[in-house]
Motif scaffolding. Sequence first.
Motif, PDB file in Angstrom:
ATOM      1  N   ASN A  91       0.868  -1.176   0.000  1.00 23.66           N
ATOM      2  CA  ASN A  91       0.000   0.000   0.000  1.00 23.66           C
ATOM      3  C   ASN A  91       0.905   1.226   0.000  1.00 23.66           C
ATOM      4  N   VAL A  92       1.011   1.905  -1.137  1.00 23.53           N
ATOM      5  CA  VAL A  92       1.979   2.986  -1.311  1.00 23.53           C
ATOM      6  C   VAL A  92       1.273   4.315  -1.574  1.00 23.53           C
ATOM      7  N   GLU A  93       1.620   5.317  -0.770  1.00 18.86           N
ATOM      8  CA  GLU A  93       1.137   6.684  -0.970  1.00 18.86           C
ATOM      9  C   GLU A  93       2.342   7.604  -1.077  1.00 18.86           C
ATOM     10  N   TYR A  94       2.167   8.712  -1.785  1.00 19.80           N
ATOM     11  CA  TYR A  94       3.268   9.648  -2.036  1.00 19.80           C
ATOM     12  C   TYR A  94       3.120  10.917  -1.193  1.00 19.80           C
ATOM     13  N   PHE A  95       4.253  11.481  -0.767  1.00 19.00           N
ATOM     14  CA  PHE A  95       4.269  12.831  -0.200  1.00 19.00           C
ATOM     15  C   PHE A  95       5.542  13.537  -0.683  1.00 19.00           C
ATOM     16  N   SER A  96       5.497  14.845  -0.765  1.00 21.37           N
ATOM     17  CA  SER A  96       6.624  15.598  -1.328  1.00 21.37           C
ATOM     18  C   SER A  96       7.740  15.768  -0.300  1.00 21.37           C
ATOM     19  N   VAL A  97       8.958  15.882  -0.800  1.00 16.45           N
ATOM     20  CA  VAL A  97      10.128  16.101   0.043  1.00 16.45           C
ATOM     21  C   VAL A  97      10.960  17.234  -0.555  1.00 16.45           C
ATOM     22  N   GLY A  98      11.958  17.695   0.193  1.00 14.25           N
ATOM     23  CA  GLY A  98      12.815  18.773  -0.276  1.00 14.25           C
ATOM     24  C   GLY A  98      14.231  18.303  -0.563  1.00 14.25           C
ATOM     25  N   LYS A  99      15.176  19.211  -0.348  1.00 12.18           N
ATOM     26  CA  LYS A  99      16.586  18.938  -0.633  1.00 12.18           C
ATOM     27  C   LYS A  99      17.334  18.619   0.662  1.00 12.18           C
ATOM     28  N   ALA A 100      18.461  17.920   0.516  1.00 17.30           N
ATOM     29  CA  ALA A 100      19.303  17.605   1.668  1.00 17.30           C
ATOM     30  C   ALA A 100      20.743  17.417   1.195  1.00 17.30           C
ATOM     31  N   SER A 101      21.686  17.570   2.123  1.00 18.26           N
ATOM     32  CA  SER A 101      23.096  17.375   1.785  1.00 18.26           C
ATOM     33  C   SER A 101      23.873  16.941   3.024  1.00 18.26           C
ATOM     34  N   TRP A 102      25.033  16.350   2.774  1.00 20.60           N
ATOM     35  CA  TRP A 102      25.923  15.908   3.851  1.00 20.60           C
ATOM     36  C   TRP A 102      27.333  16.353   3.521  1.00 20.60           C
ATOM     37  N   ASN A 103      28.054  16.826   4.546  1.00 22.93           N
ATOM     38  CA  ASN A 103      29.382  17.390   4.343  1.00 22.93           C
ATOM     39  C   ASN A 103      30.336  16.814   5.383  1.00 22.93           C
ATOM     40  N   MET A 104      31.504  16.328   4.934  1.00 24.33           N
ATOM     41  CA  MET A 104      32.521  15.839   5.867  1.00 24.33           C
ATOM     42  C   MET A 104      33.736  16.754   5.851  1.00 24.33           C
ATOM     43  N   ASN A 105      33.876  17.547   6.909  1.00 21.88           N
ATOM     44  CA  ASN A 105      35.076  18.367   7.138  1.00 21.88           C
ATOM     45  C   ASN A 105      35.459  19.234   5.935  1.00 21.88           C
ATOM     46  N   ASP A 106      34.469  19.681   5.187  1.00 27.02           N
ATOM     47  CA  ASP A 106      34.725  20.483   3.982  1.00 27.02           C
ATOM     48  C   ASP A 106      35.637  19.775   2.983  1.00 27.02           C
ATOM     49  N   GLU A 107      35.680  18.435   3.074  1.00 28.33           N
ATOM     50  CA  GLU A 107      36.460  17.642   2.120  1.00 28.33           C
ATOM     51  C   GLU A 107      35.557  16.931   1.125  1.00 28.33           C
ATOM     52  N   LEU A 108      34.415  16.464   1.607  1.00 27.87           N
ATOM     53  CA  LEU A 108      33.486  15.716   0.757  1.00 27.87           C
ATOM     54  C   LEU A 108      32.070  16.239   0.973  1.00 27.87           C
ATOM     55  N   PHE A 109      31.431  16.621  -0.116  1.00 24.59           N
ATOM     56  CA  PHE A 109      30.055  17.116  -0.085  1.00 24.59           C
ATOM     57  C   PHE A 109      29.202  16.168  -0.916  1.00 24.59           C
ATOM     58  N   VAL A 110      28.147  15.639  -0.293  1.00 24.23           N
ATOM     59  CA  VAL A 110      27.248  14.720  -0.987  1.00 24.23           C
ATOM     60  C   VAL A 110      25.858  15.338  -1.062  1.00 24.23           C
ATOM     61  N   SER A 111      25.366  15.527  -2.276  1.00 20.74           N
ATOM     62  CA  SER A 111      23.989  15.975  -2.472  1.00 20.74           C
ATOM     63  C   SER A 111      23.086  14.771  -2.218  1.00 20.74           C
ATOM     64  N   SER A 112      22.383  14.791  -1.092  1.00 21.17           N
ATOM     65  CA  SER A 112      21.730  13.561  -0.617  1.00 21.17           C
ATOM     66  C   SER A 112      20.216  13.693  -0.483  1.00 21.17           C
ATOM     67  N   SER A 113      19.616  14.467  -1.362  1.00 24.15           N
ATOM     68  CA  SER A 113      18.167  14.662  -1.295  1.00 24.15           C
ATOM     69  C   SER A 113      17.426  13.347  -1.522  1.00 24.15           C
ATOM     70  N   PRO A 114      16.373  13.085  -0.742  1.00 16.12           N
ATOM     71  CA  PRO A 114      15.549  11.899  -1.026  1.00 16.12           C
ATOM     72  C   PRO A 114      14.927  12.021  -2.410  1.00 16.12           C
ATOM     73  N   GLU A 115      14.790  10.896  -3.060  1.00 20.34           N
ATOM     74  CA  GLU A 115      14.171  10.887  -4.383  1.00 20.34           C
ATOM     75  C   GLU A 115      12.652  10.999  -4.278  1.00 20.34           C
ATOM     76  N   LEU A 116      12.104  10.339  -3.268  1.00 16.62           N
ATOM     77  CA  LEU A 116      10.655  10.284  -3.083  1.00 16.62           C
ATOM     78  C   LEU A 116      10.321  10.283  -1.599  1.00 16.62           C
ATOM     79  N   GLY A 117       9.149  10.770  -1.281  1.00 14.82           N
ATOM     80  CA  GLY A 117       8.553  10.529   0.018  1.00 14.82           C
ATOM     81  C   GLY A 117       7.439   9.515  -0.181  1.00 14.82           C
ATOM     82  N   LEU A 118       7.524   8.371   0.489  1.00 15.01           N
ATOM     83  CA  LEU A 118       6.517   7.328   0.309  1.00 15.01           C
ATOM     84  C   LEU A 118       6.011   6.832   1.661  1.00 15.01           C
ATOM     85  N   ILE A 119       4.701   6.673   1.756  1.00 17.49           N
ATOM     86  CA  ILE A 119       4.106   5.985   2.897  1.00 17.49           C
ATOM     87  C   ILE A 119       3.840   4.561   2.428  1.00 17.49           C
ATOM     88  N   ILE A 120       4.586   3.605   2.995  1.00 15.84           N
ATOM     89  CA  ILE A 120       4.505   2.213   2.564  1.00 15.84           C
ATOM     90  C   ILE A 120       3.900   1.397   3.698  1.00 15.84           C
TER      91      ILE A 120
END
Length: 205
Positions: A91-120
């Motif tokens: 049983n899958v329902e959708y909801f909207s999500v935004g952007k997110a990111s993760w940063n390690m010591n200003d050495e590595l930046f990962v654009s880590s936004s969820p692709e989908l918001g799902l109620i499963i």
Amino acid sequence: MIKISLTQFLDYSAKVSTSAKINKVKEIKRSPGYHPAFDYWKPLRDAIKKIHEQGQPIEKLRDVLINLDEKKIKNYTRAINTYISFVKKNNVEYFSVGKASWNMNDELFVSSSPELGLIINGKKYYVKNYYKKHDDKTKVVLKNINSTLTLMSLSKPNFDIEPDAKFAVINFQNGKLIEAKTPASDNVMELEIEAENFVNIWNKF
């Protein structure tokens, strides 16, 4: 600072050997910058989101195959059938999500936004889909991608995280949902070591 996508970090973390990880980092470093024309799975990602947003039948996903490059038909058909099966079994329902990111010591930046918001089946998830077909060098299981799931959980979002929601990856190789655990100190250490290794490999080339 090294800047990569969540897909790239997931690809790296899911490799089953050190040599495969080294080769993946080399491939990422030597790849050209992002351009939609070279984004293999973009039509499918966009279609999945659009169908959920508009509340269309999930079978409409097969319309993506119309006018698709013939070279992509086999892989797209497999991925589409897997996702349709996943949605119909749950049983899958959708909801909207935004952007997110993760940063390690200003050495590595990962654009880590969820692709989908799902109620499963009544449970809220912030989801990343893994589309690629199975190969011997990549194994998308909890043990291998735990660092990626921890990264998603610790990312800084521009939206409010629901307290009872979970982060997860849907593996299109087998249609399974891989759910993140609440990050413990060992999980955080594992992520930091994985990220540091990525940076160290990157700096050697």
